[in-house]
Design an enzyme around this catalytic site. Structure first.
Site, PDB file in Angstrom:
ATOM      1  N   ARG A 103     -10.826   8.087  13.407  1.00  0.00           N
ATOM      2  CA  ARG A 103      -9.972   8.703  12.395  1.00  0.00           C
ATOM      3  C   ARG A 103     -10.686   9.842  11.675  1.00  0.00           C
ATOM      4  NH1 ARG A 103      -9.113   7.887   6.740  1.00  0.00           N
ATOM      5  NH2 ARG A 103     -10.784   6.345   6.725  1.00  0.00           N
ATOM      6  N   ARG A 149     -17.347  10.236  11.151  1.00  0.00           N
ATOM      7  CA  ARG A 149     -17.793   8.966  10.588  1.00  0.00           C
ATOM      8  C   ARG A 149     -18.465   8.055  11.608  1.00  0.00           C
ATOM      9  NH1 ARG A 149     -12.751   7.210   6.673  1.00  0.00           N
ATOM     10  NH2 ARG A 149     -13.334   8.513   4.904  1.00  0.00           N
ATOM     11  N   HIS A 160     -14.252  -0.377   7.820  1.00  0.00           N
ATOM     12  CA  HIS A 160     -13.451   0.427   6.906  1.00  0.00           C
ATOM     13  C   HIS A 160     -12.001   0.597   7.344  1.00  0.00           C
ATOM     14  CE1 HIS A 160     -12.687   3.323   3.784  1.00  0.00           C
ATOM     15  NE2 HIS A 160     -12.468   4.310   4.632  1.00  0.00           N
ATOM     16  N   GLY A 191       0.840  -1.188   0.000  1.00  0.00           N
ATOM     17  CA  GLY A 191       0.000   0.000   0.000  1.00  0.00           C
ATOM     18  C   GLY A 191       0.876   1.239   0.000  1.00  0.00           C
ATOM     19  N   HIS A 215     -17.309   2.745   7.822  1.00  0.00           N
ATOM     20  CA  HIS A 215     -17.676   3.808   6.893  1.00  0.00           C
ATOM     21  C   HIS A 215     -19.191   3.825   6.757  1.00  0.00           C
ATOM     22  CE1 HIS A 215     -17.908   6.367   3.366  1.00  0.00           C
ATOM     23  NE2 HIS A 215     -16.648   6.646   3.536  1.00  0.00           N
ATOM     24  N   GLU A 273     -14.141  17.772   3.436  1.00  0.00           N
ATOM     25  CA  GLU A 273     -14.765  16.520   3.861  1.00  0.00           C
ATOM     26  C   GLU A 273     -15.240  16.650   5.300  1.00  0.00           C
ATOM     27  OE1 GLU A 273     -12.374  13.092   3.085  1.00  0.00           O
ATOM     28  OE2 GLU A 273     -12.341  13.439   0.929  1.00  0.00           O
TER      29      GLU A 273
END
Length: 580
Positions: free
Chosen positions: A385, A283, A350, A11, A233, A115
Site C-alpha cells: 500500500r 514501507r 499495520h 471506521g 509499519h 510522504e
C-alpha cells in the site's frame, strides 16, 4: 418501505457509507463491535492522499496513479487505481460536507504534505498528526445527528457472528449483544470491519482488529484475494518506553517525510545501504531493511532509533510540537523528548492489503454482500500500500458500494473477480476452498478449507512422518502449546511476519492445523462470549494468510521470502498512465 442497508463497522468506510445511504433515503442500521470511535481510522496519523483541483506544483492525477502502481509492485488492479485517484477529490468534498476541516497553509489553501513514495505533496491532514481522529469525530457527530433524526439506527457493542443467507444471497446477519444472539434482516450487508493487526504481537491496530469481517465473508463462501500481503509499519514505538503507554504508538511516516532519519544502536544511519530512497523508500522496504539490519547485528528481536532532531534543526525550535502534537505528547508520556534524543522503533503489523475480493462497486462474490475499507481487497494496493491511500480507499469504495446498493440492482449481474478469475478465490492461495456456509452449526465439524495449495505445500512434511497429520495429532497436541490468542500472535510474528521462508511457514501451518482441530474456526463458535468468536476469526485468518504466503514462493512487495531473495520484477504497466 425503504430498502435496508446493514453496515458493520464504524471506521471511515462504514461511517461515510452509512451517512451517504441515509441521506439518500435508505433505512440504515450501523453496527459496531465496541463504541463508534474504536477503529483503525481513529488512530490514523498520516492523512489522506488526493490530487485536488488546485494541486501542488507539478502534481497530477496521473502522477498519483503512477505512484500507487509503483508502490504496489506491479500487482495492482489498474482500473481500481484509476477510480481511486480520479474520484478522490469528490470524496474529500464529501468529507467536508460532513464537517471535516483540513489543515490550511500560509496562503489559506490546503496544507499538502509529502510522504514516502509519493512524488509530490498531496497529503491532506486534519489536526496535524491526528487526521484519523479528527475525521472520525466529524463523521461520528454527523452519524449521531442522523440517529437523532431517525435516519440511522446505531447498534453499539454488537459483535456480528454470522451472515444470514436466503439461498445464496446475504439477507442480514446475526450478532451478539450483552451475551444474547439477535437477528438483523437487511436487503444488503456492507462489511466495513477493518483489518486484523491482532494476528501479530506488535501492531499499530486497536484491540478490535480481529479479522471479523473477513471470517464472516469466508464462512459465507466469499472469494478472497492477496492475503499474503500484510504491511508492517516501520516505526512503532518499541523498547521499555512503549510499555509506559496504554496502547501502541505509531510514529507517522510523515515524520520521515519531514526529514527524520533511522540509525542503529551505534548511531549509524543504515537505510542508504538498503535502498536509494533511504528513509523515504516504500514501507515494506523500510520494514524489511530494519529487520535485515537487526538480524545482521545479531539482535533480530531488537529495535533501531528514529532521529527527529534534524527536523527541528531545519525548521526551528517548536516545529515538531506544531506539526506532530499527538506524537510529541505521546513520546513525552513515554519518557522521551524527541527534540533532544532518539526514539526506539521497530516494525509493527499495520495494514492488510488482502481481504474480501470486490469489484469496482464494492460487490463481493456473494449476492447482497458488499465490502469496503481494509476488510476488502479492491486491488488498489497491490502487493504494498502507498502511504495515505487507505483512508481514501475506504471513502471512494464505500461510496461506490452505496451507489450500487441504491441503484436497486445489488447483484449487478454475474460477479467477476478483479483479476478475471471465477468467484472462488483471487489469491495466490489458489487452492483455498472458501465455500462453507455461514450457517454451519456451532461446533460442527468443517472440512479443512486449505485445499490443494496447502496440501501441495506441506506434502513433503507429511511424507516425512509416519502416517498423516491426523494420525500424529495426539502426539503433537501433547507436546505442543495449546491454542491461545497470545500463542497465535507469537507464532505469526515469528514465522509469518516481516521475514518469511517456506520452512517457517510450514511450521506455522502445522501448528495452526493442530489448533484448528480443536477450535474449528470454520464454524460459528457456540456461546455468547465475543472473545471466542474473535479467537476463531483470527485463527481462520491466520490459516488463510499462511496458505497464501506458502503458495507465493517468490518475494513481492510486502511479502518477502528469505528462501527466494530476488524480488519478483514488477510487471509492465498494462496501459499508459501519462495522462489524467
Amino acid at each position: 418501505m425503504n430498502r435496508r442497508l446493514v453496515v458493520a463497522g464504524s471506521g471511515i468506510a462504514g461511517l461515510y457509507a452509512a451517512l451517504l445511504a441515509s441521506d439518500a433515503g435508505a433505512d440504515v442500521v450501523l453496527l459496531t463491535k465496541g463504541t463508534l470511535d474504536q477503529s483503525n481510522t481513529w488512530y490514523a496519523q498520516g492523512g489522506i492522499s488526493a490530487v485536488l483541483a488546485d494541486p501542488a506544483p507539478g502534481d497530477t492525477v496521473a502522477a498519483h496513479i503512477r505512484d500507487t502502481l509503483r508502490a504496489g509492485a506491479g500487482h495492482c488492479n489498474e482500473a481500481a487505481v484509476r477510480v481511486l485517484c480520479t474520484e478522490a477529490r469528490q470524496d474529500i468534498a464529501g468529507l467536508q460536507c460532513f464537517g471535516v476541516s483540513f489543515d490550511t497553509g500560509y496562503d489559506g489553501g490546503p496544507a499538502l504534505g509529502l510522504e514516502a513514495a509519493h512524488s509530490a505533496p498531496r497529503i491532506l491532514h486534519a489536526g496535524g498528526d491526528a487526521t484519523g481522529a479528527r475525521v472520525a469525530e466529524a463523521l461520528i457527530r454527523s452519524v449521531l445527528a442522523a440517529e437523532a433524526d431517525g435516519r440511522i439506527t446505531i447498534l453499539a457493542g454488537a459483535c456480528a457472528t454470522s451472515l444470514l443467507l436466503d439461498g445464496t444471497r446475504v439477507a442480514g446477519l446475526e450478532y451478539l449483544h450483552d451475551g444474547a444472539t439477535s437477528r438483523l434482516d437487511g436487503d444488503a450487508v456492507l462489511l466495513a470491519t477493518g483489518g486484523a493487526g491482532q494476528l501479530f504481537t506488535q501492531t499499530t491496530n486497536p484491540a478490535v482488529a480481529t479479522a471479523d469481517g473477513l471470517a464472516l465473508a469466508v464462512r459465507a463462501g466469499a472469494a478472497v484475494a492477496d492475503l499474503e500481503f500484510f504491511q508492517f509499519h516501520p516505526t512503532c514505538l518499541a523498547g521499555t518506553e512503549a510499555a509506559r503507554l496504554d496502547g501502541p504508538l505509531l510514529i507517522s511516516e510523515a515524520v520521515r517525510g519531514e526529514g527524520a532519519i533511522l540509525v542503529d544502536a551505534g548511531g549509524r544511519r543504515f537505510m542508504k545501504a538498503y535502498h536509494p530512497d533511504a528513509e523515504l523508500a516504500p514501507r515494506d522496504v523500510v520494514s524489511r531493511s530494519i529487520a535485515l539490519h537487526l538480524a545482521k547485528l545479531g539482535n533480530p528481536a531488537g529495535h533501531v532509533y528514529l532521529d527527529a532532531r534534524p527536523i527541528e534543526k531545519l525548521h526551528g525550535p517548536g516545529f515538531l510540537r506544531r506539526r506532530f502534537p499527538t506524537i510529541t505528547d505521546a513520546t513525552l508520556a513515554a519518557g522521551i523528548d524527541w527534540t533532544a534524543g532518539l526514539v526506539p522503533v521497530a516494525p509493527a503489523a499495520h495494514y492488510w492489503m488482502g481481504g474480501v475480493a470486490t469489484d469496482l462497486s464494492g460487490q463481493t462474490s456473494v449476492p447482497g454482500l458488499y465490502a469496503a475499507g481494509e476488510v476488502a481487497c479492491t486491488g488498489v494496493h497491490g502487493a504494498n500500500r502507498l502511504a495515505s491511500n487507505s483512508l481514501l480507499e475506504g471513502l471512494v469504495f464505500g461510496r461506490r458500494a452505496v451507489e450500487d446498493f441504491l441503484s436497486g440492482d445489488p447483484d449487478g449481474g454475474a460477479w467477476v473477480a478483479p483479476a478475471g478469475t471465477p468467484p472462488r478465490t483471487a489469491s495466490a492461495a489458489g487452492g483455498l476452498t472458501l465455500t462453507s456456509a455461514s450457517g454451519a452449526p456451532a461446533g460442527a465439524q468443517v472440512p479443512s478449507r486449505l485445499g490443494a495449495a496447502w496440501e501441495e505445500a506441506t506434502k513433503g512434511d507429511r511424507d516425512g512422518h509416519s502416517g498423516s497429520r491426523q494420525a500424529n495429532f495426539g502426539r503433537e497436541e501433547a507436546a505442543g502449546e495449546p491454542f491461545s490468542r497470545e500463542a497465535l500472535r507469537s507464532l505469526m510474528t515469528a514465522k509469518a511476519g516481516v521475514l518469511r521462508s517456506g520452512g517457517l511457514l510450514r511450521e506455522a501451518g502445522r501448528t495452526l492445523d493442530r489448533w484448528a482441530a480443536v477450535v474449528r474456526p470454520g464454524a460459528v463458535p457456540a456461546g455468547g462470549d465475543p472473545a471466542a468468536h474473535e479467537d476463531a476469526n483470527l485463527l481462520l485468518a491466520a490459516q488463510l494468510l499462511v496458505a497464501a504466503a506458502l503458495n507465493r514462493r517468490g518475494s513481492l512487495g510486502a511479502h518477502h521470502r528469505s528462501d527466494e531473495p530476488v524480488e519478483t520484477l514488477p510487471l509492465p504497466p498494462k496501459a499508459s498512465v501519462s495522462h489524467d
